[in-house]
Design an enzyme around this catalytic site. Structure first.
Site, PDB file in Angstrom:
ATOM      1  N   ASN A   1     174.373  88.510 -66.843  1.00  0.00           N
ATOM      2  CA  ASN A   1     174.532  88.609 -68.300  1.00  0.00           C
ATOM      3  C   ASN A   1     174.783  90.038 -68.795  1.00  0.00           C
ATOM      4  O   ASN A   1     175.460  90.231 -69.803  1.00  0.00           O
ATOM      5  CB  ASN A   1     173.339  87.980 -69.013  1.00  0.00           C
ATOM      6  CG  ASN A   1     172.017  88.551 -68.584  1.00  0.00           C
ATOM      7  OD1 ASN A   1     171.928  89.248 -67.579  1.00  0.00           O
ATOM      8  ND2 ASN A   1     170.980  88.258 -69.343  1.00  0.00           N
TER       9      ASN A   1
ATOM     10  N   GLU B   1     162.317  91.243 -62.783  1.00  0.00           N
ATOM     11  CA  GLU B   1     162.663  90.985 -64.194  1.00  0.00           C
ATOM     12  C   GLU B   1     163.221  89.573 -64.258  1.00  0.00           C
ATOM     13  O   GLU B   1     164.383  89.349 -63.915  1.00  0.00           O
ATOM     14  CB  GLU B   1     163.724  91.993 -64.655  1.00  0.00           C
ATOM     15  CG  GLU B   1     163.223  93.409 -64.800  1.00  0.00           C
ATOM     16  CD  GLU B   1     162.248  93.558 -65.952  1.00  0.00           C
ATOM     17  OE1 GLU B   1     162.113  92.644 -66.787  1.00  0.00           O
ATOM     18  OE2 GLU B   1     161.580  94.603 -66.003  1.00  0.00           O
TER      19      GLU B   1
ATOM     20  N   CYS C   1     167.631  87.075 -71.347  1.00  0.00           N
ATOM     21  CA  CYS C   1     166.356  86.626 -70.774  1.00  0.00           C
ATOM     22  C   CYS C   1     165.214  86.643 -71.784  1.00  0.00           C
ATOM     23  O   CYS C   1     164.320  85.813 -71.750  1.00  0.00           O
ATOM     24  CB  CYS C   1     166.004  87.512 -69.596  1.00  0.00           C
ATOM     25  SG  CYS C   1     166.081  89.250 -70.037  1.00  0.00           S
TER      26      CYS C   1
ATOM     27  N   GLU D   1     160.812  98.083 -66.640  1.00  0.00           N
ATOM     28  CA  GLU D   1     161.995  98.936 -66.631  1.00  0.00           C
ATOM     29  C   GLU D   1     161.952  99.812 -67.882  1.00  0.00           C
ATOM     30  O   GLU D   1     161.218  99.543 -68.832  1.00  0.00           O
ATOM     31  CB  GLU D   1     163.263  98.072 -66.625  1.00  0.00           C
ATOM     32  CG  GLU D   1     163.348  97.248 -65.348  1.00  0.00           C
ATOM     33  CD  GLU D   1     164.729  96.738 -65.010  1.00  0.00           C
ATOM     34  OE1 GLU D   1     165.297  95.978 -65.806  1.00  0.00           O
ATOM     35  OE2 GLU D   1     165.245  97.097 -63.932  1.00  0.00           O
TER      36      GLU D   1
HETATM   37  P1  NAD Z   1     169.781  84.109 -60.195  1.00  0.00           P
HETATM   38  O1  NAD Z   1     168.328  84.110 -59.920  1.00  0.00           O
HETATM   39  O2  NAD Z   1     170.563  82.893 -59.819  1.00  0.00           O
HETATM   40  O3  NAD Z   1     170.489  85.319 -59.443  1.00  0.00           O
HETATM   41  C1  NAD Z   1     170.097  86.645 -59.654  1.00  0.00           C
HETATM   42  C2  NAD Z   1     170.564  87.509 -58.505  1.00  0.00           C
HETATM   43  O4  NAD Z   1     169.788  87.224 -57.347  1.00  0.00           O
HETATM   44  C3  NAD Z   1     172.035  87.298 -58.100  1.00  0.00           C
HETATM   45  O5  NAD Z   1     172.615  88.548 -57.831  1.00  0.00           O
HETATM   46  C4  NAD Z   1     171.913  86.462 -56.840  1.00  0.00           C
HETATM   47  O6  NAD Z   1     172.999  86.616 -55.959  1.00  0.00           O
HETATM   48  C5  NAD Z   1     170.647  87.037 -56.235  1.00  0.00           C
HETATM   49  N1  NAD Z   1     169.939  86.174 -55.271  1.00  0.00           N
HETATM   50  C6  NAD Z   1     169.855  84.817 -55.274  1.00  0.00           C
HETATM   51  N2  NAD Z   1     169.075  84.416 -54.247  1.00  0.00           N
HETATM   52  C7  NAD Z   1     168.652  85.530 -53.589  1.00  0.00           C
HETATM   53  C8  NAD Z   1     167.822  85.761 -52.451  1.00  0.00           C
HETATM   54  N3  NAD Z   1     167.252  84.765 -51.775  1.00  0.00           N
HETATM   55  N4  NAD Z   1     167.594  87.040 -52.062  1.00  0.00           N
HETATM   56  C9  NAD Z   1     168.138  88.080 -52.747  1.00  0.00           C
HETATM   57  N5  NAD Z   1     168.951  87.914 -53.820  1.00  0.00           N
HETATM   58  C10 NAD Z   1     169.195  86.647 -54.246  1.00  0.00           C
HETATM   59  O7  NAD Z   1     169.928  84.464 -61.732  1.00  0.00           O
HETATM   60  P2  NAD Z   1     171.232  84.464 -62.634  1.00  0.00           P
HETATM   61  O8  NAD Z   1     171.629  83.029 -62.853  1.00  0.00           O
HETATM   62  O9  NAD Z   1     172.218  85.411 -62.107  1.00  0.00           O
HETATM   63  O10 NAD Z   1     170.663  85.086 -64.004  1.00  0.00           O
HETATM   64  C11 NAD Z   1     170.018  84.345 -64.969  1.00  0.00           C
HETATM   65  C12 NAD Z   1     168.515  84.508 -64.867  1.00  0.00           C
HETATM   66  O11 NAD Z   1     168.172  85.883 -64.906  1.00  0.00           O
HETATM   67  C13 NAD Z   1     167.795  83.882 -66.049  1.00  0.00           C
HETATM   68  O12 NAD Z   1     166.644  83.217 -65.587  1.00  0.00           O
HETATM   69  C14 NAD Z   1     167.416  85.059 -66.897  1.00  0.00           C
HETATM   70  O13 NAD Z   1     166.314  84.848 -67.731  1.00  0.00           O
HETATM   71  C15 NAD Z   1     167.162  86.117 -65.877  1.00  0.00           C
HETATM   72  N6  NAD Z   1     167.311  87.442 -66.471  1.00  0.00           N
HETATM   73  C16 NAD Z   1     166.200  88.233 -66.608  1.00  0.00           C
HETATM   74  C17 NAD Z   1     166.300  89.481 -67.201  1.00  0.00           C
HETATM   75  C18 NAD Z   1     165.086  90.372 -67.376  1.00  0.00           C
HETATM   76  O14 NAD Z   1     165.265  91.578 -67.526  1.00  0.00           O
HETATM   77  N7  NAD Z   1     163.887  89.874 -67.377  1.00  0.00           N
HETATM   78  C19 NAD Z   1     167.545  89.941 -67.647  1.00  0.00           C
HETATM   79  C20 NAD Z   1     168.655  89.116 -67.473  1.00  0.00           C
HETATM   80  C21 NAD Z   1     168.524  87.874 -66.879  1.00  0.00           C
END
Ligand code: NAD
Length: 481
Positions: A150, A247, A281, A455
């Site tokens: 995002n 996060e 998020c 962060e």
């Molecule tokens: P996701 O969990 O599907 O993927 C996040 C990242 O993790 C990607 O780069 C993915 O390739 C990687 N990944 C997946 N499995 C992994 C593993 N086993 N080991 C290491 N890396 C792995 O999330 P998304 O769909 O890309 O993003 C949306 C989510 O992120 C939502 O739940 C949102 O709330 C959260 N988010 C949180 C914040 C925050 O700062 N708290 C900010 C933005 C988004």
């Protein structure tokens, strides 16, 4: 403006077309705008070798020199804000109206802030009678950053800037959905004077992230992603006793009391649900409205939401764009179906928009109850749930009835109640009469299932460095025998 290869390793672009092809799709049209390749084992190895080799020399530089590199990178990012924002819009589909003010600019703020404090990081002195002790703040080593889709530019810099300020090196793996922007962050850091290998970017899906976290040469992982991924990555880091910042997602409450400034509260609810097409998020997706103002609130909310300018995100007039992908759109539509099935009242929107690209209407449900799926699960799309409440005590209890705890907010004119309620909500980032502002000066991060670590702000320094304690004996040692 587009990056010229898939990866950025050891100070330059690197390609290896043996890696799995990852087409980059512009979400507003479905067109393929670029092709990158996932990192092969050879690319992963090159990044690990480069980051490991560069770390000691980077850490040995004066803090003021490291800081200067970061601050120069901030200046370059600001000069190129227009083109970086255009790339962010192509990568994510977010309206240029948003990306011009929230992405490269926020990344530049992080680089400037941590650049500014790099020279002032140090330990303490403790006098112990004649003896004394001191602490040294030392880097962790090689840090792994893993991003969500995002905010690809912002996430790359929010992790990279404090990591580099503390003398670490970083390997950043962007989300496979939005691979382009982090490459620009790497390119700009090198242009600003970062030595080769200090900040590397490699592409790929989860398995590339996993390989980086499992490698004995990495010392810390900072993930922005879903709660489900967070549990896996945190467990993998724990098994190797690595530092971790998580996060993760949220299902945050936005509580509106009947004495609130109604127009401002409606603006808060719109920003907390429809900015970035709901893909934030910290969004306040459970909007608790006190019964006395419910119908007025809904009427104004509906009228204003109907004025959203939905269109091509490259057009500066557009203030509501597509979702990041067809997949994310399908997830959002299935939640809208659930809302209808479970008999929430659809007040606005609810449908996919009939045009090319991953567009869904900004959607508002009222009469939502705590047990409904749309009130319990993170949707990560433009779906607002409005719930009624009567008393402060009741709303605090219901706001906290979730395993997540990223954010929350209260809108009220009553000063003492505002503070009482935010103190009672179990969440890491809270707002009073505001929503979703996250300047670099303030810590950001979640409680409960929304993550660990923080962060931004000086708090981030704790998560990218550790203390060494040195006890200095000033007298001959006495022993029992
Ligand atoms: P996701 O969990 O599907 O993927 C996040 C990242 O993790 C990607 O780069 C993915 O390739 C990687 N990944 C997946 N499995 C992994 C593993 N086993 N080991 C290491 N890396 C792995 O999330 P998304 O769909 O890309 O993003 C949306 C989510 O992120 C939502 O739940 C949102 O709330 C959260 N988010 C949180 C914040 C925050 O700062 N708290 C900010 C933005 C988004």
């Amino acid at each position: 403006m587009q990056p010229t290869a898939s990866h950025f390793v050891n100070g330059k672009y690197l390609e290896d077309t043996d890696g799995t092809p990852m087409p980059v799709i512009f979400p507003a049209t479905g067109e393929e705008i670029a092709m990158v390749h996932a990192a092969t084992p050879a690319v992963v190895e090159a990044a690990l070798a480069a980051a490991t080799a560069a770390q000691a020399e980077w850490a040995a530089m004066m803090g003021v020199e490291r800081g200067r590199v970061l601050r120069r990178a901030a200046d370059i990012m600001r000069e190129r804000n227009q083109e970086l924002s255009e790339l962010e819009t192509l990568d994510t589909g977010k309206p240029i109206q948003e990306t011009l003010v929230a992405d490269a600019t926020s990344a530049a703020d992080a680089l400037e802030y941590f650049g500014g404090i790099a020279a002032s990081l140090g330990g303490e002195h403790m006098q112990l009678g004649g003896d004394w002790a001191y602490t040294m703040r030392v880097p962790l080593g090689v840090c792994v950053g893993i991003g969500a889709w995002n905010y690809p530019t912002q996430i790359a810099a929010w992790k990279g800037a404090p990591a580099l300020a503390c003398g670490n090196t970083m390997i950043f793996k962007p989300s496979e959905q939005t691979p382009l922007c982090a490459l620009k962050v790497a390119e700009i850091l090198v242009e600003a004077g970062a030595p080769a290998g200090v900040y590397n970017v490699i592409q790929g899906a989860g398995e590339v992230g996993r390989a980086l976290v499992e490698d004995p040469r990495t010392d810390k992982v900072s993930l922005t992603g879903s709660a489900a991924t967070g549990k896996k990555v945190y467990a993998s880091a724990a098994a190797r006793m690595k530092h971790a910042t998580m996060e993760l997602g949220g299902k945050s409450p936005l509580v509106i009391f009947d004495d609130a400034d109604l127009e401002s509260a409606v603006s808060g609810a719109i920003n907390a649900n429809f900015y970035a097409s709901g893909q934030v998020c910290s969004n306040g997706t459970r909007v608790f409205v006190q019964k006395g103002i419910k119908e007025d609130f809904l009427a104004q909310l509906k009228e204003r939401t109907a004025k959203a300018v939905i269109g091509d995100p490259r057009d500066e007039a557009t203030n509501f764009g597509p979702m990041v992908s067809e997949e994310q759109l399908a997830i959002t539509c299935s939640y809208i179906e659930k809302g209808l099935e479970e008999r929430a009242r659809l007040v606005h929107g609810g449908k996919r928009i009939d045009r090319p690209g991953a567009y869904v209407e900004p959607t508002i449900f009222a009469d939502v109850t705590d047990d409904m799926t749309i009130a319990r699960e993170e949707i990560f799309g433009p779906v607002m749930s409005v719930l009624d409440f009567e008393t402060e005590e009741e709303v605090v209890e219901r706001a906290n009835a979730t395993d997540l705890g990223l954010s929350g907010a209260v809108f009220t004119a009553d000063l003492t109640r505002a503070h009482r309620v935010v103190h009672a909500i179990d969440a890491g980032s809270l707002w009073i009469n505001q929503y979703n502002l996250t300047p670099v000066e303030v810590p950001f991060g979640g409680m409960k299932g929304s993550g660990v670590g923080r962060e931004n702000s000086r708090a981030a320094i704790e998560h990218y460095s550790q203390l060494k304690t040195v006890y200095v004996g000033m007298s001959p040692v006495e022993a029992a025998f």
